[in-house]
Design a protein around this motif. Structure first.
Motif, PDB file in Angstrom:
ATOM      1  N   GLY A 333       0.812  -1.212   0.000  1.00 56.75           N
ATOM      2  CA  GLY A 333       0.000   0.000   0.000  1.00 56.75           C
ATOM      3  C   GLY A 333       0.845   1.262   0.000  1.00 56.75           C
ATOM      4  N   ALA A 337       1.203   4.102  -3.014  1.00 52.48           N
ATOM      5  CA  ALA A 337       0.981   5.532  -2.808  1.00 52.48           C
ATOM      6  C   ALA A 337       2.211   6.366  -3.112  1.00 52.48           C
ATOM      7  CB  ALA A 337       0.531   5.785  -1.369  1.00 52.48           C
ATOM      8  N   PRO A 351      -5.477   1.821  -8.671  1.00 55.19           N
ATOM      9  CA  PRO A 351      -5.960   0.697  -7.837  1.00 55.19           C
ATOM     10  C   PRO A 351      -5.775  -0.665  -8.504  1.00 55.19           C
ATOM     11  CG  PRO A 351      -7.514   2.523  -7.785  1.00 55.19           C
ATOM     12  CD  PRO A 351      -6.487   2.878  -8.813  1.00 55.19           C
ATOM     13  N   THR A 354      -2.251  -1.729  -8.088  1.00 54.74           N
ATOM     14  CA  THR A 354      -2.008  -2.153  -6.706  1.00 54.74           C
ATOM     15  C   THR A 354      -2.484  -3.589  -6.485  1.00 54.74           C
ATOM     16  OG1 THR A 354      -2.307   0.140  -6.001  1.00 54.74           O
ATOM     17  CG2 THR A 354      -2.423  -1.555  -4.303  1.00 54.74           C
ATOM     18  N   LEU A 412      -5.050  -1.843  -0.927  1.00 51.13           N
ATOM     19  CA  LEU A 412      -5.930  -0.783  -1.439  1.00 51.13           C
ATOM     20  C   LEU A 412      -6.338   0.184  -0.331  1.00 51.13           C
ATOM     21  CD1 LEU A 412      -8.185  -2.862  -3.850  1.00 51.13           C
ATOM     22  CD2 LEU A 412      -6.406  -1.234  -4.476  1.00 51.13           C
ATOM     23  N   LEU A 413      -6.591  -0.341   0.861  1.00 50.86           N
ATOM     24  CA  LEU A 413      -6.973   0.523   1.978  1.00 50.86           C
ATOM     25  C   LEU A 413      -5.809   1.422   2.398  1.00 50.86           C
ATOM     26  CD1 LEU A 413      -8.998   1.368   4.137  1.00 50.86           C
ATOM     27  CD2 LEU A 413      -8.193  -0.549   5.544  1.00 50.86           C
ATOM     28  N   ARG A 415      -3.325   2.351   0.542  1.00 52.76           N
ATOM     29  CA  ARG A 415      -3.135   3.337  -0.529  1.00 52.76           C
ATOM     30  C   ARG A 415      -4.150   4.452  -0.426  1.00 52.76           C
ATOM     31  NH1 ARG A 415      -5.731   4.460  -5.041  1.00 52.76           N
ATOM     32  NH2 ARG A 415      -4.580   5.334  -6.839  1.00 52.76           N
ATOM     33  N   TYR A 416      -5.406   4.116  -0.158  1.00 55.00           N
ATOM     34  CA  TYR A 416      -6.450   5.142  -0.053  1.00 55.00           C
ATOM     35  C   TYR A 416      -6.174   6.089   1.111  1.00 55.00           C
ATOM     36  CZ  TYR A 416     -10.981   7.218   1.004  1.00 55.00           C
ATOM     37  OH  TYR A 416     -11.983   8.104   1.289  1.00 55.00           O
ATOM     38  N   ARG A 417      -5.741   5.528   2.247  1.00 55.62           N
ATOM     39  CA  ARG A 417      -5.451   6.381   3.395  1.00 55.62           C
ATOM     40  C   ARG A 417      -4.238   7.270   3.143  1.00 55.62           C
ATOM     41  NH1 ARG A 417      -7.540   4.829   8.317  1.00 55.62           N
ATOM     42  NH2 ARG A 417      -6.558   6.767   9.007  1.00 55.62           N
ATOM     43  N   LEU A 419      -3.198   8.371   0.213  1.00 52.38           N
ATOM     44  CA  LEU A 419      -3.490   9.364  -0.815  1.00 52.38           C
ATOM     45  C   LEU A 419      -4.723  10.190  -0.486  1.00 52.38           C
ATOM     46  CD1 LEU A 419      -2.845   7.298  -4.078  1.00 52.38           C
ATOM     47  CD2 LEU A 419      -1.354   8.990  -3.001  1.00 52.38           C
ATOM     48  N   GLY A 420      -5.151  10.214   0.798  1.00 52.99           N
ATOM     49  CA  GLY A 420      -6.307  10.981   1.204  1.00 52.99           C
ATOM     50  C   GLY A 420      -6.088  12.463   1.038  1.00 52.99           C
TER      51      GLY A 420
END
Length: 486
Positions: A333, A337, A351, A354, A412-413, A415-417, A419-420
């Protein structure tokens, strides 16, 4: 003169400044003899310590030679019935591979001209020459006997692969070595994917994630072995301690064999945690869902097997692969990012890319688990005991499935956090940035703007402090039993 006398004879360069082929040949002989001594010294020591040994010194040396061949994965015969024995002691195998790898790297790192028969080829030939002598000597009568031709083929293959890998890392393939060549091939495979599914520069992250998952599974297997040993000791060590009462020599021999086979037990524990478990004979199964055992040979590691019956609380072992997948998910992750991490990373991945990297790490882990599961098992005898250890294919599929189940959504989680949305910008810093990029004519109105911004900031700070003070005062009044007034 002193420098020439202080150097070993085999290190003296030839006429053209190269290393003689005889030196590389003897380096291979020395590598084999050191590994043989690691096995032979304990065996001969136990033979001397046994007061009523059934065999002579030649029988003890044949036993040591057969065990040395077995450590390379070569099949041997056991007993008068010629029962096959193919369970490789992985500790001895790792020792042989590491020594050959280091010897090959050392030979390849020595620059200079040499003959066409020098270098890694001469090293391999010297090692195999010792293997020929050991195989022929161990083919006689004894507890374990070698099968000359299959044993030499296996030893030659293992020695060739380890020596070639060491020579490649030592300079034959440049500074990158085996790892660099593997990364190049992996990047070539990633380049064939569509752009949205391509993790650019993600090969190091994938390799590190697979390595972290493998380390987690090995730690899980070691933990299960330790827990089983503790439970057996708490229960009185009935089955285990009963095997250790045959005298000092028998005790030391069993302990040495147990240590040599401990890596195999750790891999079996990892297969148990993954779910498929392992076999201790045809028709048996040891897994978290339940245990079915028949007649089990008397051996300390077999004394740690769970009792027959349903799994029950042992199903909690299935949580260990989930925990082992957390670190790979974090590494992938952060690499997706583009944030600094041990796995590296250049820019953000989509995504889909990833998920591709996570699936590639799972596939790599599954391949390694299949190979290690195959190496850790084998045959202990004929008929029923011809099947021992994990089923390689089921173990590899389970390892890849568990890692994919955890690493894909986890990466994925993360990466999302990572790139928030960025945090809110400080008004004073934003004003300073605006002033820094403003034209010279607009700086005339800057003092009034600066004063207004700092006045608003001071008013907000003072209001927050007053509200905090009022809340603390009201809390004190409530605790003292008095009702606060507005």
């Amino acid at each position: 003169m002193t420098q020439l006398m202080g150097r070993p004879l085999l290190e003296v360069p030839g006429e053209l400044g190269g290393r003689p082929a005889l030196a590389d040949l003897l380096a291979g002989v020395r590598t084999a003899l050191v590994g043989l001594a690691v096995v032979g010294v304990p065996v001969l020591g136990l033979w001397v310590a046994t007061p009523y040994a059934d065999s002579d010194a030649a029988g003890a040396t044949r036993l040591a030679g057969a065990l040395w061949l077995l450590g390379h994965g070569a099949p041997v015969l056991r007993g008068g019935a010629d029962a096959p024995l193919t369970v490789t002691p992985l500790l001895l195998g790792a020792l042989a591979v590491v020594r050959l790898y280091r010897a090959g790297a050392g030979v390849a790192a020595r620059r200079g001209l040499r003959s066409r028969w020098g270098g890694p080829l001469a090293l391999w030939a010297g090692y195999c020459a010792v293997a020929v002598v050991v195989a022929l000597h161990s083919a006689g009568a004894g507890l374990f006997r070698s099968r000359v031709l299959p044993d030499l083929l296996v030893v030659g293959l293992v020695a060739g692969l380890a020596t070639a890998a060491g020579a490649r890392s030592g300079g034959a393939a440049g500074t990158e070595g085996v790892g660099g060549a593997a990364r190049i091939h992996a990047e070539a495979l990633f380049d064939r994917l569509p752009p949205g599914w391509r993790p650019t520069g993600g090969t190091p992250a994938v390799c590190r994630a697979a390595g972290a998952a493998a380390a987690g599974l090995l730690a899980a297997g070691g933990l299960l072995v330790a827990v089983a040993a503790v439970l057996d000791a708490v229960a009185g060590g009935g089955r285990g301690m009963a095997l250790l009462g045959g005298g000092p020599a028998a005790l030391v021999g069993l302990l040495l064999v147990t240590v040599v086979l401990l890596p195999n037990a750790v891999l079996w524990g990892a297969a148990y945690a993954l779910g498929p478990g392992f076999e201790v004979g045809a028709g048996s199964l040891v897994s978290p869902g339940g245990t079915e055992l028949g007649a089990v040979p008397e051996f300390p590691l077999f004394a740690l097997l769970p009792q027959e019956g349903p799994g029950g609380w042992r199903l909690a072992a299935l949580l260990l692969p989930l925990l082992a997948g957390l670190v790979p998910a974090l590494l992938l992750g952060r690499a997706a990012a583009g944030r600094p991490s041990p796995a590296g990373g250049g820019g953000p991945w989509p995504p889909a890319a990833t998920a591709t990297a996570a699936l590639a790490a799972a596939l790599l882990l599954g391949t390694g688990a299949t190979v290690l599961g195959w190496l850790s098992g084998g045959a202990l005898a004929a008929e029923r005991m011809a099947r021992l250890g994990p089923v390689p294919w089921w173990t590899g599929l389970a390892a890849a499935g568990w890692l994919a189940l955890v690493a894909v959504p986890g990466a994925l989680l993360v990466r999302y956090r990572a790139l928030g949305p960025a945090p809110a910008e400080d008004p004073a810093e934003a004003l300073d940035d605006d002033l820094a990029g403003a034209p010279a004519g607009d700086l005339v109105r800057a003092p009034a703007s600066v004063a207004g911004a700092y006045a608003r900031l001071a008013t907000r700070t003072r209001g927050s402090a007053l509200r905090l003070r009022a809340g603390a005062h009201a809390l004190v009044l409530r605790l003292s039993g008095r009702r606060p007034t507005d």
